[in-house]
Each structure stands twice: as C-alpha cells, then as structure tokens.
Design a protein around this motif. Structure first.
Motif, PDB file in Angstrom:
ATOM      1  N   PHE A  90       8.306  77.846 -90.572  1.00 52.40           N
ATOM      2  CA  PHE A  90       7.498  76.618 -90.500  1.00 52.40           C
ATOM      3  C   PHE A  90       5.961  76.874 -91.011  1.00 52.40           C
ATOM      4  N   ASP A  91       5.093  75.922 -91.522  1.00 48.54           N
ATOM      5  CA  ASP A  91       3.774  75.660 -91.952  1.00 48.54           C
ATOM      6  C   ASP A  91       3.209  74.885 -91.058  1.00 48.54           C
ATOM      7  N   TYR A  92       2.429  75.919 -89.917  1.00 44.76           N
ATOM      8  CA  TYR A  92       1.417  75.280 -89.110  1.00 44.76           C
ATOM      9  C   TYR A  92       0.131  75.476 -89.360  1.00 44.76           C
ATOM     10  N   PRO A  93      -0.894  74.591 -88.819  1.00 40.56           N
ATOM     11  CA  PRO A  93      -2.324  74.653 -89.314  1.00 40.56           C
ATOM     12  C   PRO A  93      -2.828  75.784 -88.436  1.00 40.56           C
ATOM     13  N   GLU A  94      -3.663  76.686 -88.736  1.00 45.45           N
ATOM     14  CA  GLU A  94      -4.309  77.851 -87.803  1.00 45.45           C
ATOM     15  C   GLU A  94      -5.105  77.038 -86.944  1.00 45.45           C
ATOM     16  N   LEU A  95      -4.891  77.473 -85.639  1.00 38.61           N
ATOM     17  CA  LEU A  95      -5.630  76.838 -84.462  1.00 38.61           C
ATOM     18  C   LEU A  95      -6.741  77.880 -83.807  1.00 38.61           C
ATOM     19  N   LYS A  96      -7.681  77.135 -83.551  1.00 37.70           N
ATOM     20  CA  LYS A  96      -8.536  78.344 -82.816  1.00 37.70           C
ATOM     21  C   LYS A  96      -8.064  78.451 -81.498  1.00 37.70           C
ATOM     22  N   SER A  97      -8.711  79.884 -81.160  1.00 35.14           N
ATOM     23  CA  SER A  97      -8.115  80.268 -79.631  1.00 35.14           C
ATOM     24  C   SER A  97      -9.415  81.074 -79.215  1.00 35.14           C
ATOM     25  N   GLU A  98      -9.117  81.316 -77.986  1.00 36.78           N
ATOM     26  CA  GLU A  98     -10.132  82.102 -77.226  1.00 36.78           C
ATOM     27  C   GLU A  98      -9.479  83.628 -77.508  1.00 36.78           C
ATOM     28  N   LEU A  99      -8.395  83.702 -77.769  1.00 37.06           N
ATOM     29  CA  LEU A  99      -7.974  85.080 -77.963  1.00 37.06           C
ATOM     30  C   LEU A  99      -8.019  85.285 -79.546  1.00 37.06           C
ATOM     31  N   LYS A 100      -9.042  86.361 -79.669  1.00 35.47           N
ATOM     32  CA  LYS A 100      -9.681  86.793 -80.932  1.00 35.47           C
ATOM     33  C   LYS A 100      -8.878  87.537 -81.892  1.00 35.47           C
ATOM     34  N   GLY A 101      -7.858  88.209 -81.472  1.00 40.60           N
ATOM     35  CA  GLY A 101      -7.404  89.278 -82.277  1.00 40.60           C
ATOM     36  C   GLY A 101      -6.614  88.407 -83.476  1.00 40.60           C
TER      37      GLY A 101
END
Length: 407
Positions: A225-236
C-alpha cells in the motif's frame, strides 16, 4: 513482600529467557492455559490485537496503543522485555501497572507458580491479562514474546493479528531458514481473523498466504500500500516500515472490526508515541550534542542493518561504539555490519547470557573492529565519554541489556 522483594523473588526463582536463553523457553502452552484457567480466563474480557514478527513488533505495538489512546479507547499494552522497570511490560494508557498489583498477584499465585513451575514469561503474560481485566480496558495490544505458535500470548483470540517481518533470529528455537521461522510466526494467524503482514518477503509470502487460506483469514501486506509518510517522535528512519504497518492495521480495524479510528487519531498517535506510551530505546537520543549520544536496542542482522544505515547518515568527527552482546548471538552475521572506522568499547551485559568482553573483542578483531574491553557496560560508557570530543558521536547497542544498563 515489598515490591522490590517481589521482583527479586521473580527474577531469582523463575526461568527467564532474556537472562538464561533457550533453557527457559516452554515448548507448549500447557502452563499458561492452566494459569489463565485459574484466573478465570481474563484475556476474554476485552478485545485484543496480537503483534508478532522478528523486528519492529515493539515499536508497532506502542504505535498502535498510542493511536487507540488518541481515539479515546482505554488501552492495555503488554510488551517485552523491559529496560528499566518490570512494569514497562504492563501498561494502561501509557501508565505502568501499579506496584501493589504486582505484589498482590505474586502473593496470591506464589504456591501455584511453584507447584506448576511457571516460567517468568508465562507468569507475566497471565499477570498482564489479569491487570487489563481489573482495569476494564477496551482493547489490549499483546506483543508476542518469541515466535508465535508456542508463545504464551498465543491463547488469545484477537480482533486483528499483525506480523511485522521475518528475520533470522532465535534460530536454535524457531528454525534456521526464513520459511521455518515464518511458519512459527504464522501461528498467530487465527480462523476468520484478519491479519496484516508488514513486509512482503520472497521467502515467506507463500507461508503466510497458505496459513491464511487454510484458516480463512483475510490477509494483506502493508508494503503493498502507498501511505503518506507520517511524523513520529520515533526518529529512526527504519520506523518507516513500522508506521506503514500501523497505517494498514488501522485501516483493517476500521473495515473489519467494531473499532472506529479517525485519521486525526492515527496521525497524532504515531506522532506522540513516546509521549503516550513511554517507549524507550529505539534510536533514543540520550544527549543532543557535545558529544551526541544515541542508543538503540537492535540486536539481530535485520534490525542492526537498519540501525547501521541510520548511523551512516549521522555527521560526526569520530564515532565511538559501546558494544555488548549475548552469547547465543550469531556474531558472524552481525559484526560485519558495524563500521570499521569506529573506536570500540567492548563489555559484557550484566545477565547470565552475556558474552564476556574478551571473547567479543577477539571476535570483533577478526572483522577489523578494534577497541578496548571493560568489565562493566557503565565503565565502557564512561571511557567513551572521556575519550569523545564535542564533534564526536557515541553509539550504544548490540543488545537490549546494554541499552537497559545505560538509560
């Protein structure tokens, strides 16, 4: 007993895989079934989501829990191992289980535990199930401990199963091929329960497809699936695949279950995962600069491949690596992943499974990884901090236990 006395009793008396290795692993579900029968099968009192896989299952579990919390569901979360406090394994809405509950549970079950020779993991799984019932959670995210088919968590009937990916880890127990390991992980796929697979892998797709077809479980692969990149506090950067798995899981939950999760809750839940759930040790920045200090719990070939790729994107003058591993780790597959230009500080994690620093140093030297050995992880870390300049980077890893001793 006090809380600390209770923990001491648990750690000293009960077989624990993280400390002892394969000898503590039970090859059947008999004991966890006995315990849960005794407790009145608390795991049936609420909805569950089962999360397995080789790498990323902890991060994925925490993200799913965070998303559900944002939606307003009272959410239990069972993960393993813990880093600082045993109660990290059992949380509700991000809050650690009450110390008093742990003490009371052990006091009530002590004779039964001894009589039936329960393992540490069997006990903690039953404890989590009971705590979530008493806390009246709406849904609980249950992370698989090891494998899937014979894992103590595998007595639940979830509303969704998730398998993040398959890699060569714990081969002495799960098998020495990706296909064999996938067959064990596929044990969490239940009749007529949808399953989300994080990554479509050539060696494992047919295994998962066959199991899903056999039990009439709807299967989908998040990587399709093609999902948008979401921001996260998990930085890796390696969290991209885990976020995609969560996005697909949420979509399936909305389509196939009674849960209803908004796009806003999905976005906020992934973004605020560490705030909401207290996740530690995943590309965790201990110090931002002078020098920058980072730790990560990645410890097998697949996990460390992602971590080393992330490390290669960092800017620094000199790289210092505090490294420790457990004795059953396949060093021939993981040591070649580490950069040869780094200065190494070898030490033994403070668990019976820890590999002594001299042996690690010698093995590392065969792969042109050079450095000194130290008796304790803390001493190795102190030496790295003393040696490092402001423009340098210190990385701490190789084992969950190394990270636990530092943070």
């Amino acid at each position: 007993m006090t809380y600390q006395q209770t923990l001491h009793w648990m750690f000293e008396r009960l077989p624990m895989f993280q400390r002892q290795g394969a000898s503590a692993f039970k090859k059947n579900l008999d004991h966890i079934i006995l315990l849960c029968d005794r407790l009145g099968n608390p795991q049936t009192a609420y909805k569950t989501i089962h999360v397995g896989g080789t790498n990323g299952k902890g991060s994925t579990s925490h993200m799913l829990a965070s998303v559900l919390q944002e939606q307003g569901y009272k959410t239990g979360l069972h993960t393993s191992p813990h880093l600082k406090d045993f109660r990290e394994r059992i949380r509700v809405d991000g809050h650690l289980a009450d110390e008093s509950f742990v003490v009371q549970f052990i006091e009530q079950q002590k004779a039964f535990i001894a009589q039936n020779q329960l393992s540490f993991f069997e006990l903690t799984v039953g404890m989590a199930f009971q705590y979530f019932k008493e806390q009246n959670v709406d849904v609980a995210i249950i992370e698989v401990g090891l494998g899937g088919r014979l894992d103590s968590t595998n007595i639940i009937t979830p509303i969704l199963s998730v398998i993040t990916n398959i890699g060569l880890d714990h081969t002495a127990i799960l098998g020495d091929t990706l296909e064999a390991i996938a067959a064990e992980k596929a044990g969490v796929i239940k009749p007529n329960i949808p399953v989300v697979i994080g990554e479509r892998q050539t060696e494992t797709t047919s295994v998962f497809d066959a199991k899903a077809e056999a039990v009439e479980a709807e299967i989908s692969y998040a990587s399709d699936f093609d999902y948008p990149e979401l921001k996260s506090e998990l930085k890796g950067s390696y969290q991209f695949k885990n976020k995609k798995t969560v996005q697909r899981a949420v979509e399936v939950l909305n389509q196939c279950t009674e849960l209803s999760i908004s796009e806003e809750s999905l976005v906020k839940g992934i973004e605020k995962v560490t705030t909401n759930t207290g996740l530690l040790g995943r590309w965790q920045i201990i110090q931002e600069s002078n020098p920058k200090i980072v730790c990560d719990t990645g410890h097998n070939k697949e996990g460390l491949t992602y971590v080393m790729k992330q490390l290669a994107e960092e800017m620094y003058k000199q790289l210092h690596i505090v490294l420790g591993v457990v004795s059953d780790k396949d060093l021939d597959s993981v040591l070649p992943l580490f950069p040869k230009h780094a200065i190494y500080y070898f030490s033994k994690p403070d668990v019976p499974r820890g590999l002594n620093s001299e042996e690690l140093q010698q093995k590392a030297a065969a792969f042109s990884l050079e450095g000194k050995k130290f008796k304790k992880i803390s001493e190795a870390f102190d030496a790295a901090k003393t040696a490092a300049n402001a423009e340098d980077l210190i990385f701490i890893g190789g084992s969950t236990f190394v990270v636990a001793e530092i943070i």
